[in-house]
Scaffold this active site. Sequence first.
Site, mmCIF file in Angstrom:
data_model
loop_
_atom_site.group_PDB
_atom_site.id
_atom_site.type_symbol
_atom_site.label_atom_id
_atom_site.label_comp_id
_atom_site.label_asym_id
_atom_site.label_seq_id
_atom_site.Cartn_x
_atom_site.Cartn_y
_atom_site.Cartn_z
ATOM 1 N N VAL A 144 0.760 -1.293 0.012
ATOM 2 C CA VAL A 144 -0.006 -0.020 0.154
ATOM 3 C C VAL A 144 0.936 1.282 -0.150
ATOM 4 O O VAL A 144 0.583 2.230 -0.664
ATOM 5 C CB VAL A 144 -1.050 -0.338 1.145
ATOM 6 C CG1 VAL A 144 -1.611 1.275 1.397
ATOM 7 C CG2 VAL A 144 -2.052 -1.124 1.151
ATOM 8 N N ASP B 10 2.110 31.275 -40.626
ATOM 9 C CA ASP B 10 1.514 32.301 -41.644
ATOM 10 C C ASP B 10 2.061 33.766 -41.035
ATOM 11 O O ASP B 10 2.476 33.794 -40.081
ATOM 12 C CB ASP B 10 0.079 32.228 -41.781
ATOM 13 C CG ASP B 10 -0.172 30.983 -42.299
ATOM 14 O OD1 ASP B 10 0.341 30.312 -43.402
ATOM 15 O OD2 ASP B 10 -1.330 30.394 -41.898
ATOM 16 N N ASN C 286 6.303 7.712 -0.008
ATOM 17 C CA ASN C 286 6.519 6.305 0.039
ATOM 18 C C ASN C 286 7.928 5.774 0.981
ATOM 19 O O ASN C 286 7.663 4.837 1.705
ATOM 20 C CB ASN C 286 6.891 5.679 -1.461
ATOM 21 C CG ASN C 286 5.613 5.755 -2.063
ATOM 22 O OD1 ASN C 286 4.606 6.204 -1.833
ATOM 23 N ND2 ASN C 286 5.719 5.479 -3.399
#
Length: 926
Positions: free
Chosen positions: A285, A332, A716
């Site tokens: 997890v 252009d 993490n």
Amino acid sequence: MATKTLTNDDFAKMDISQLQEQLGTSAEGLSHDEAAKRLTQYGTNTIQHGKRQSQLLSFLKNFTSMMAILLWVSGFIAMFAGMVELGIAIWAVNLINGCFSFWQEHAAQKATDSLRKMLPTFVQVTRDGKDMQINADDLVPGDVFAIQAGNAIPADARLTEVSSMQVDESALTGESVPTSKRSTYNHGEGQFAEKNIVYAGTVVTSGTATAIALSTGMQTEFGKIASLTQNEKQTASPLQQELNRLTRQLSLIAIMIGVVFFVLAIFFVHYPVAKSFIFALGMIVAFIPEGLLPTVTLSLAQGTQRMAKKHALLKQLNSVETLGETTVICSDKTGTLTQNQMTINNVWLPTRTYAVTGTGYVNNGHIQFGSKDFDATQDADLSRLLQIALLNNDTQVQAPATSQDTPKILGTPTEAALDILTAKAGLDKATVAKEMPRLAELPFDSDRKRMTTIHPTADGGRVIYTKGALDGMLSISDQILDGGNVRAMTEADRNEINHANEMYAAQGLRALAFAYREVGADSSTLPQDNKAISIDAAERHMIFVGLTIMADPPRPEIYDAVKKCHRANIRIIMVTGDSALTAKSVAVKIGLTSDKVRVITGDELNQMSDDQLREAVKGEVIFARVAPEHKFRIVSTCQANGDIVASTGDGVNDAPALKKADIGIAMGVTGTDVAKDAADMILTDDNFASIVAAIEEGRTVYSNLQKFLLYILNSNVPEAAPSVIFLFTRGLVPLPLTVMQILTVDLGTDMLPALGLGAEQSEPGIMDQPPRPRTAHLLNKSIIWKAFGLYGLVASVISTVAYFFVNKMNGWPGIALASNGDIYREATTMTLAAIVFCQIAAAINCRTQISSVFSIGIFSNHRIWWGIAFEVLLLACLIYIPFLQGLFNTAPLGVSEWIFLVVIPIPLFLLEELRKYLVRQHHAKQ
């Protein structure tokens, strides 16, 4: 009206009066009231897109991904092992994450739909006898409307007046050769072959016409076919593919780490199998990137909405990524780099020049002028030129509907400038046009660069009026009007005319040439049937009259936009139909190129080999006097050199280049329907600066995705660190963070600040960096190092210190570390809280990659601060609400603990600011 029982072939066979009676209309069109009734009766003129996946299926798919299935199984195993609360919590994670993903996708779809509504197509209709421009969605059966080259046909319609019209019907028939159209009936061979019927979804490639709408929306032939093919399939963009890859990689890494820790927990710590699984599940997890894909989708949608506010409408969210990679813009000149607001300041005639002063303007549907600048009646040559300018002209002025509205020019800026010129000379357009009505027209096309109209003369003959680019006009002229007399054109005359053109072009001015030819009533040089007159028959042996010299000033914002591109290492290649001298003058004036730029004309381009062109586009270059078809080759060559190309266009012939380009950019104001359909992006203001703003926004969106990724990954490490400590101390240090608490960080406290990062504004200096290589990865070495080696490692140390800080305050190391009870719960709570406060600092630090956060305003992103406030509030609820304490294994914290926590973000923020400063100094030295 009884249109439902009649076929298109029935309508094609009717004469005009029958058709008008059948459809309840007239040459003056419908009344406004009748049009409103029919809009209610028949609905809007839109083609319904394919059916989307049902809301239920769309909702359920968010619970069947690989990680979702893993969590369902994990929750079941946790319940089976007797940990019901944990199993329920894991399933709750799955439910909340799935609902969140669905909401994100729904929000992104709403954003995309709202952008589609901002891309209207207009049509020129006649209602109550007046020409006006309306949204094509509001066209109804019976409406009389005009169509011209470049228009997508908005409805199935019967042609009543036609001038040299050809239509590309490949969308219906698959036949790529354009079909000639006429106002008379001729069925032809096969389906959709009626010569006087045009169909919705087809495209006018040349000519003009007036038509009466027969059916609209889903009742058209195109609509009927669309109703049979309702399923839309979308392919994943490179960014989506990379994100899918990234999700799979991170998921596999998480599972592998979980398996390793599961084995070590059993054999190294001697944990029971069930507890080892739960322990490993915590590691899995900790490394799952919850909400990554839906948050990325929403970030892209937010980026497109911000671009829309800057006049750049993206038709697909996926185009955002390509904008950030752009290395070359093929642009252009007229209307993109310049204002496309032509003003005539000189009329050049052989031996004399008239200076045109004063400013013409449009007021209440009419062209006004302050004073008559010159009297055309005193100069026969000038009178002739003005008459050509007035009659060889399709521009009209639509009066405003209300006093608050402004008049709208229906036509080109060049022709509007001619209208203003003739008005300044005292000519009334309606009066002259009534005296000399148009008998036939040979429309302008990009190959011949001319337009011709034919009118009656007082003696029963006809006069041919032509205007166009000088080089083409000289090629068809062999006589010249001089002092009211016609004489043969000499080589000296040609040199004088070309010299005048070059003189004005060198000043960045544009010349438009005028010529005519009179044909007697008994002449055999021109067919008596005006509709049968060909270009070759009309445009020959012309009498050259003179030039109008007009200025199209650069857009004020173009100078800064060009500088931004140069700083960003984005090359700009001007591709224009204008003369080489004019193109170079404008390019040098706005800073696009240096005076040493190479100018390649269309004729030169035709002679160049592919290798020669590849070398040419690597340097400073301008392409002048090129046809739109040349753009395709220029874009292809740049791509062959490895460039990511954005190309602008507005005409029918620009469509192949727009499709070929990595980003096709159509003009929203002057662009044809064909160009808009082929493009990936539409400029609502036709402004080059909007392209640069969109590229900057594209870079910002990609940068924000990396900031978001850095933020969600850096937590993490501190989530995994407690398990690593527990494992390597063989259980001597009780688990400092439980699985439920890891879920709290991933699901609750991280999510809103992460969303705030997706809405971050452009970082200063983002346009001072070179374009991102196409081979670059979202997850690069810098993010990995910062997420795991810097932010993550520092947060791991701080959260671990926080855990031991509580134990220290409660007698450790004199007593063993608590593995349960109030002290243990307080220690794990402190670990959780320390991670949250480290994430507060990370959210602020992630707002910029190199620049100081102070440079963008530390409080400028309100979503970040609302997210921070939410995570602190959520943490407080987990700590002090008894029910949640039992569920998440938390305990109340004291004043000293809160002081410890509140101090955490300050040094982390200041140290990161110092690191960014040192990086900036290092870059400055380099």
